[in-house]
Write an enzyme that holds these catalytic residues in place. Structure first.
Site, PDB file in Angstrom:
ATOM      1  N   ASP A   1      13.287 -12.545 -19.412  1.00  0.00           N
ATOM      2  CA  ASP A   1      13.392 -13.934 -18.984  1.00  0.00           C
ATOM      3  C   ASP A   1      14.808 -14.150 -18.453  1.00  0.00           C
ATOM      4  OD1 ASP A   1      10.852 -14.222 -19.853  1.00  0.00           O
ATOM      5  OD2 ASP A   1      11.294 -15.522 -21.556  1.00  0.00           O
TER       6      ASP A   1
ATOM      7  N   ASP B   1      -0.710 -19.380 -18.349  1.00  0.00           N
ATOM      8  CA  ASP B   1      -0.377 -19.772 -19.719  1.00  0.00           C
ATOM      9  C   ASP B   1      -1.511 -20.649 -20.210  1.00  0.00           C
ATOM     10  OD1 ASP B   1       2.107 -18.577 -19.295  1.00  0.00           O
ATOM     11  OD2 ASP B   1       3.024 -20.464 -18.649  1.00  0.00           O
TER      12      ASP B   1
END
Lengths: 210, 251
Positions: free
Chosen positions: B11, B130
């Site tokens: 990330d 997601d």
């Protein structure tokens, strides 16, 4: 696996490598892979530069029929089969060097390799994506690369196993993952993305007798 | 034989690697290029860079970082986060990214998937989803998981496959950050339903979790962050154990 050491820095000074530029996909990774071997590979569509280079890379990512169209627009489809130095087609580049491909509705290729390119059936996931082993290795292109080494592949179409195969992979059966005809070589996998084994293959390509 | 892939996810925020725990608390974990090189050496099969600040704050992913990674790393990598245009994808691929992953922008404008697949090929289009299990239904969430939608995970996944996605990266928000294992039931359903590779994400805590997601979840690849970043699971050991469990891996 005996390729545990990093590729030794050989001196390739004076070896000229060109990457054929016809607007097809990700060239940067191939350039960087050669740069890691100490070579500045030049991206070009200039027929003279291509003819005079020591080594020619024929890349390709994307869809076959539109790639062939781009190739024809720049008349490179006529030039490539006449080249006499070692030429390496990568991924779609390799497929375009074959006789025909099912992609885009039976597209005619450059006919350098006498083999047809077919689509994987839907009994397996398409595209094949990831690392697969290469076996039945022949030719100096695979010098010092052990049987069952892993190479990175992303493709929905494949060349059938044939006389010109110099390596096989297995995905829904065996297929030609590398091809050779005279000075022409083709690999379905991406040596530029295949870690140390891939770097070794590019190094071997530079070391081929021309 | 095609092997199962192990994918560390880095990330990225402001050019640095961070790890979101349930997408909120962030801990700094280093320089992305150095980390990427380390992972390539240690046997990672692929890498994913997600610019998490991009979706939340509308920032674009740094092309510079992509160029440096491509220069130094000899395994494939995907870049995601805040990507919403063909031009942006073109620039990322020109810098050497192998694939891009799109998420919210695909939900907002599904044709984007088709445009990207037509222009660059399905092989470089990853659709990240997601989703959260709410009252027995997997609902797709946007913007790093902060905005719920009425979209059903399975319907959406099928739709993006039809539009030309080359791969699906499914993150279960119920599992992400818990270290209790992957959402294997939903993963297996996706894998059986679709004919493109599925990457499992969210919930990795132990080596057994990876075994389970490949066997029970039928995943083609598994993605994790903190267990790798903080050395809790060394990739070489993970792969040895997977092999001992008769799962094909690249060693």
């Amino acid at each position: 696996m005996s390729l545990d050491t990093d590729i030794k820095k050989q001196n390739f000074e004076g070896v000229s490598v060109v990457i054929i530029d016809y607007g097809a996909g990700n060239i940067k990774s191939i350039q960087f892979a050669f740069k890691r071997l100490g070579i500045d590979a030049v991206l070009t569509n200039d027929p003279e530069k291509i003819k005079n280079a020591d080594r020619v890379i024929f890349p390709g990512v994307g869809e076959a029929s539109s790639a062939l169209k781009m190739l024809k627009n720049s008349k490179l489809d006529k030039l490539i089969p006449t080249l006499t130095q070692p030429v390496l087609g990568i991924c779609l580049g390799m497929q375009l060097m074959c006789k025909t491909t099912e992609e885009g509705g039976n597209t005619e290729g450059l006919g350098i390799f006498q083999v047809d390119v077919k689509r994987f059936p839907n009994t397996v996931k398409v595209p094949q994506m990831g690392w697969n082993t290469v076996t039945n290795l022949e030719s100096d292109l695979f010098k010092d690369i052990p049987e069952n080494s892993y190479m990175y592949l992303v493709h929905s179409y494949y060349a059938e196993n044939c006389k010109e195969a110099i390596a096989l992979s297995n995905y829904n059966g065996e297929y030609a993952t590398a091809l050779k005809h005279n000075n022409f070589y083709g690999v379905q996998f991406h040596p530029e993305k295949s870690s140390i084994a891939g770097a070794k293959l590019l190094e071997n390509f530079l070391n081929l007798e021309s | 034989m095609l092997t199962k892939r192990i994918i560390p996810c880095l990330d990225i925020k402001n050019g640095r690697t961070v790890k979101g725990v349930n997408f909120v608390d962030l801990i700094d974990a280093g320089d992305p290029v150095e980390l990427a090189k380390q992972y390539a050496l240690k046997g990672a099969d692929e890498l994913v860079f997600l610019d998490i600040s991009a979706t939340l704050e509308g920032r674009g992913t740094t092309l510079d970082m992509v160029l440096h990674v491509a220069e130094q790393v000899n395994i494939p990598f995907t870049v995601g986060g805040g990507i919403s245009s063909v031009e942006h994808v073109d620039a990322l691929l020109q810098c050497g990214a192998d694939k891009v992953s799109i998420n919210s922008s695909a939900v907002k404008r599904p044709e984007l998937v088709k445009e990207l697949a037509d222009k660059f090929g399905s092989q470089c289009v990853v659709v990240a989803i997601d989703a959260k299990l709410i009252d027995g239904q997997w609902k797709v969430h946007l913007a790093g998981g902060s905005i719920p939608t009425e979209l059903d995970l399975f319907e959406w996944a099928k739709q993006v496959e039809d539009l030309g996605a080359g791969e699906i990266l499914f993150t279960s928000m119920n599992h992400d950050g818990t270290k209790n294992g992957f959402a294997n039931e939903a993963l297996a359903k996706l894998s059986n339903m679709l004919n493109i590779p599925i990457i499992a994400s969210g919930g990795a805590g132990t080596i057994q979790h990876f075994v389970d997601t490949f066997k029970d979840g039928k995943a083609d690849a598994a993605l994790a962050a903190s267990v790798f970043h903080f050395g809790e699971i060394p990739i070489s050991e993970l792969k040895e154990q997977l092999k001992n469990n008769n799962i094909a891996v690249r060693l």
